[in-house]
Design an enzyme around this catalytic site. Structure first.
Site, PDB file in Angstrom:
ATOM      1  N   GLU A 127       0.831  -1.218   0.000  1.00  0.00           N
ATOM      2  CA  GLU A 127       0.000   0.000   0.000  1.00  0.00           C
ATOM      3  C   GLU A 127       0.860   1.260   0.000  1.00  0.00           C
ATOM      4  O   GLU A 127       0.363   2.340   0.352  1.00  0.00           O
ATOM      5  CB  GLU A 127      -0.913   0.033   1.231  1.00  0.00           C
ATOM      6  N   HIS A 150      -3.357   2.081   8.425  1.00  0.00           N
ATOM      7  CA  HIS A 150      -4.357   1.468   7.544  1.00  0.00           C
ATOM      8  C   HIS A 150      -4.702   0.104   8.107  1.00  0.00           C
ATOM      9  O   HIS A 150      -3.820  -0.689   8.444  1.00  0.00           O
ATOM     10  CB  HIS A 150      -3.820   1.327   6.112  1.00  0.00           C
ATOM     11  N   HIS A 152      -8.317  -2.997   8.556  1.00  0.00           N
ATOM     12  CA  HIS A 152      -9.574  -3.508   8.001  1.00  0.00           C
ATOM     13  C   HIS A 152     -10.609  -3.628   9.135  1.00  0.00           C
ATOM     14  O   HIS A 152     -10.868  -4.740   9.615  1.00  0.00           O
ATOM     15  CB  HIS A 152      -9.333  -4.866   7.332  1.00  0.00           C
ATOM     16  N   HIS A 222     -12.914  -2.273   1.444  1.00  0.00           N
ATOM     17  CA  HIS A 222     -11.512  -2.634   1.647  1.00  0.00           C
ATOM     18  C   HIS A 222     -11.037  -2.352   3.065  1.00  0.00           C
ATOM     19  O   HIS A 222     -10.589  -3.266   3.755  1.00  0.00           O
ATOM     20  CB  HIS A 222     -10.639  -1.901   0.609  1.00  0.00           C
TER      21      HIS A 222
HETATM   22  O1  2HA Z   1      -1.064  -4.744   3.419  1.00  0.00           O
HETATM   23  O2  2HA Z   1      -3.957  -4.173   3.831  1.00  0.00           O
HETATM   24  O3  2HA Z   1      -4.581  -3.400   1.475  1.00  0.00           O
HETATM   25  C1  2HA Z   1      -2.161  -5.530   3.141  1.00  0.00           C
HETATM   26  C2  2HA Z   1      -3.342  -4.688   2.923  1.00  0.00           C
HETATM   27  C3  2HA Z   1      -3.742  -4.484   1.544  1.00  0.00           C
HETATM   28 ZN    ZN Z   2      -5.839  -3.102   3.195  1.00  0.00          ZN
END
Ligand code: 2HA
Ligand code: ZN
Length: 274
Positions: A127, A150, A152, A222
């Protein structure tokens, strides 16, 4: 500087080790939350003021050329997590799964200035484009924020699959009505970034544009990304927004349509926080 010299110079750099310790702390939180399956998520931190410029400051001709340059990043140094690294591993060994990239003066290339302990080579997160574009946006904003997280976050992601919630204003209204804390912690709400192939430059640039005016964004179907003075502060933004999403889904799964805070109550909250 050679990578070995870099390690020597960083050994006694307390500020640098504090950044790594915060990366480890937040990586552990992300894993504990269940937001970091396999190698999901990545972290970065602008360490330009923490890690001294390498000797000779240049980035060798063999450095990695970017598809487009980020002049805002010219001469800067970013700590980033390694491609494929797991949050549960970063939590244990941050100095093994992070590296430092040095950018050329025009921001068109980068080289590894420090590759972390024990790894033969260092490859930055897949990323990287979004991290570069967001750090560039922070420089344009003249922000003091250095950290990007970042991850999820499950409940926010679930909501991003609701075809009725494609509008950021509507989604923010729904989330803030569920949880007063969102108004206090994220007064500008979150930005919504339409789905684009993860890891592409196109996705990274869209992520950067979203962060021109926001500290947290939901990447449709995502994940989420947030910026902050440190990793913990960035994590808190996602955690707060995700708590609101969790409450909403909990109500719905219990078969009750939540009343939510009224417009008057939300206005009162905003005035109190202003
Ligand atoms: O690094 O999160 O978006 C792995 C992720 C891909
Ligand atoms: Zn990701």
């Amino acid at each position: 500087m050679t990578e070995t010299d870099g390690a020597e110079r960083l050994r006694d750099n307390t500020k640098f080790w504090r950044v790594l310790a915060a990366a480890a702390e937040v990586a552990g939180l992300l894993w504990g939350k269940g937001w970091a399956e396999r190698n999901a998520g990545n972290l970065s931190f602008d360490v330009t003021d923490v890690v001294p410029a390498p000797d000779g400051a240049g980035v060798a001709a063999g450095a990695t050329a970017l598809p487009r340059s980020f002049p805002e990043l010219g001469g800067r140094r970013l700590l980033v997590t390694a491609a494929g690294s797991r949050m549960r591993e970063i939590a244990q060994d941050p100095d093994r799964f992070c590296g430092v990239l040095q950018f050329s003066p025009d921001g068109s290339r980068h080289a590894v200035a420090w590759r972390g302990r024990g790894t033969g080579t260092f490859a930055p997160t897949s990323e990287l484009p979004s991290h570069l574009a967001i750090h560039a946006a922070l420089r344009r904003r003249q922000s003091a924020h250095c950290a990007i997280v970042h991850t999820h976050p499950t409940e926010l992601l679930a909501l991003s699959h609701d075809a009725r919630l494609k509008d950021a204003a509507q989604l923010n209204r729904l989330l803030s009505a569920m949880h007063p804390e969102t108004v206090v912690v994220v007064p500008d709400g979150l930005a919504l970034v339409p789905y684009l192939l993860p890891g592409t430059f196109e996705q990274g640039l869209a992520a950067g544009v979203a962060m021109e005016r926001h500290d947290v964004a939901l990447w449709e179907k995502h994940g989420a990304v947030a910026v902050g003075a440190g990793f913990v502060e960035a994590f808190d933004l996602i955690d707060t927004m995700n708590a609101a999403a969790r409450l909403l889904l909990l109500c719905r799964s219990a078969g009750l349509e939540p009343e939510g805070l009224t417009d008057a109550q939300l206005d009162e909250l905003r005035r109190a926080g202003a």
